[in-house]
Each structure stands twice: as C-alpha cells, then as structure tokens.
Motif scaffolding. Sequence first.
Motif, short mmCIF file in Angstrom:
data_model
loop_
_atom_site.label_atom_id
_atom_site.label_comp_id
_atom_site.label_asym_id
_atom_site.label_seq_id
_atom_site.Cartn_x
_atom_site.Cartn_y
_atom_site.Cartn_z
N VAL A 96 12.82 7.67 -0.42
CA VAL A 96 12.28 6.40 0.92
C VAL A 96 11.35 6.40 1.49
O VAL A 96 10.93 5.55 1.16
N SER A 97 11.02 7.99 1.65
CA SER A 97 9.47 7.45 2.59
C SER A 97 7.94 7.77 1.27
O SER A 97 7.31 6.97 2.22
N LEU A 98 8.40 8.08 0.43
CA LEU A 98 7.57 7.88 -1.06
C LEU A 98 6.75 7.02 -0.68
O LEU A 98 5.83 6.11 -0.98
N LEU A 99 8.85 5.66 -1.45
CA LEU A 99 7.66 4.10 -0.88
C LEU A 99 7.68 3.80 -0.12
O LEU A 99 6.31 2.45 0.29
N GLY A 100 7.34 4.09 1.13
CA GLY A 100 7.38 3.76 2.19
C GLY A 100 5.88 4.39 2.67
O GLY A 100 4.88 3.15 2.78
N VAL A 101 5.16 5.39 2.21
CA VAL A 101 4.04 5.62 1.62
C VAL A 101 3.10 4.42 0.84
O VAL A 101 1.79 3.87 1.07
N PHE A 102 3.70 4.28 -0.61
CA PHE A 102 3.02 3.43 -1.17
C PHE A 102 3.57 2.23 -1.17
O PHE A 102 1.58 1.00 -0.85
N ILE A 103 3.99 1.27 0.14
CA ILE A 103 3.56 0.52 0.73
C ILE A 103 2.85 0.37 1.54
O ILE A 103 1.80 -0.90 1.86
N SER A 104 2.33 1.19 2.35
CA SER A 104 1.28 1.56 3.59
C SER A 104 0.55 0.84 2.56
O SER A 104 -0.61 0.50 3.30
N LEU A 105 0.04 1.64 1.81
CA LEU A 105 -1.04 2.43 0.54
C LEU A 105 -1.83 1.01 0.07
O LEU A 105 -2.95 0.37 0.87
N CYS A 106 -0.94 -0.05 -0.26
CA CYS A 106 -1.07 -0.98 -0.78
C CYS A 106 -1.33 -1.96 0.72
O CYS A 106 -2.61 -2.48 0.23
N TYR A 107 -1.07 -1.99 1.95
CA TYR A 107 -1.59 -3.22 2.74
C TYR A 107 -2.71 -2.44 4.18
O TYR A 107 -3.16 -3.26 3.82
N ARG A 108 -3.01 -0.97 3.48
CA ARG A 108 -3.99 -0.43 4.71
C ARG A 108 -4.81 -0.64 3.87
O ARG A 108 -6.32 -1.38 4.58
N VAL A 109 -5.28 -0.88 2.47
CA VAL A 109 -6.30 -1.07 1.34
C VAL A 109 -7.10 -2.29 1.43
O VAL A 109 -7.92 -3.03 2.02
N HIS A 110 -5.48 -3.21 1.73
CA HIS A 110 -5.46 -5.03 1.92
C HIS A 110 -5.99 -5.16 3.34
O HIS A 110 -7.37 -5.92 3.51
N CYS A 111 -5.43 -4.25 4.63
CA CYS A 111 -6.99 -4.59 5.75
C CYS A 111 -8.12 -4.02 5.62
O CYS A 111 -9.09 -4.31 6.52
N LEU A 112 -8.04 -2.89 4.75
CA LEU A 112 -9.84 -2.45 4.83
C LEU A 112 -10.66 -3.43 4.01
O LEU A 112 -11.73 -3.37 4.49
N ILE A 113 -10.55 -4.16 3.62
CA ILE A 113 -10.49 -4.93 2.22
C ILE A 113 -11.56 -6.20 3.16
O ILE A 113 -12.13 -6.91 3.43
N HIS A 114 -9.92 -6.96 4.59
CA HIS A 114 -10.58 -8.48 4.74
C HIS A 114 -11.54 -7.60 6.19
O HIS A 114 -11.89 -8.46 6.76
N ILE A 115 -11.63 -6.58 6.49
CA ILE A 115 -11.77 -5.48 7.57
C ILE A 115 -13.78 -5.68 7.68
O ILE A 115 -14.46 -5.97 8.57
N GLU A 116 -14.33 -5.59 6.48
CA GLU A 116 -15.38 -5.10 5.94
C GLU A 116 -16.13 -6.40 6.06
O GLU A 116 -17.15 -5.81 7.01
N PRO A 117 -16.09 -7.37 5.92
CA PRO A 117 -16.85 -8.48 6.50
C PRO A 117 -16.93 -8.46 7.66
O PRO A 117 -18.39 -9.03 7.86
N TYR A 118 -15.95 -7.86 8.54
CA TYR A 118 -16.28 -8.09 10.26
C TYR A 118 -17.90 -7.46 10.10
O TYR A 118 -18.32 -7.33 11.55
#
Length: 179
Positions: A96-118
């Motif tokens: 379950v924790s590994l699944l949580g890490v995978f979900i957080s990994l996907c969303y954090r990469v999404h956040c990093l991509i959307h923050i970069e233009p600022y």
Amino acid sequence: MVPRTERNDGVVARQKPLHRFIKGEPQCIGIAVLFFGCGELLIGLQLFKDDSVNSAALYIPFWLGALFLISGNLSIYTENHPSKKMVTVCLSMYVVSLLGVFISLCYRVHCLIHIEPYLTDDDSWTRKRFGQVMNTEAVLLTASLCVAVLLIFLSCLARAALKSTKPQVVIQMHPPPGE
C-alpha cells in the motif's frame, strides 16, 4: 543438524523462513522509514502555506507521511514480536505504501512541470517563491524514491519469509481392520 544461535530476545535464529525476515534487520530499516515519514509530514506542512500547484492540494504529505510512519512502526514491532500474521500485515502495508509512493510520484512530477513556467517570471519575488516550492517538491520526491527502495527491499524479505522453502507432506497409514 542445523546450528542454532540464541539472540538477545530469546528467539532462536535458524534457517526457517520467518527468521530470514528477522535477519534482514527490519527494525533498522523501519527506523529509517519512520524518519522519512516525519520528514514528509514536517516539510510537507510548508506546502500548505502556498497557493500554487503543489502536492498539498491532494494532502499527499499527510497521507504519505502516515503510510511511512505506519510501515516503519510495523517493521519495528514485527522484528520484536515475529509471527507469520505480522509479516503478512507488514507485506500488505509495504505494498500500500509503494502504491502511495507511485501516486505521489506521478502528481509531484505533474506539479514540477506546471511550476516551471513561473520560474521565468519577471518579478523576482514570484520567481523565488516558486523556486522554493519546486525545490521542496523535489526534495520530497527524492525522499519518496529512497523510501520506495527500502520498501521494495522489505517487501522482498517479507515475501521470502512467507514462502515455504520445503514442501512437507505428512503420510498417515491406517492398517486395515483385523490386522
């Protein structure tokens, strides 16, 4: 004859599958996972102050930190009180924790991509603020990946502990009546 050595807590260390889990020192790894869980919670609190796109929008620092804390505590408890049931609970929590890490990994990469233009904004204050958010997300992402490696190792140990090494067959012979 299998050599036996006594441990401090009275558990006899043999080549049994359950003792293979204990030989992997889940308590030490569990302490490391606990530290990462505390770090996730404490560093993640800073993300709630910012209104930009970050992992606090999905409360990732809270639930991922809680998953890490639970997994670490279970590892420590299981080394001190080993049983097949506890190893099974640990294995399920690791997954379950590994699944949580995978979900957080996907969303954090999404956040990093959307923050970069600022980061190319003309305003120095805005650039610094989004740089801090991006660095915080990157640190939490790296820490999550480190914990994922530890959890994969613990999952392999737990799986090996639950897997029986030698199938045992018990044959019972009942003589026919009258003999």
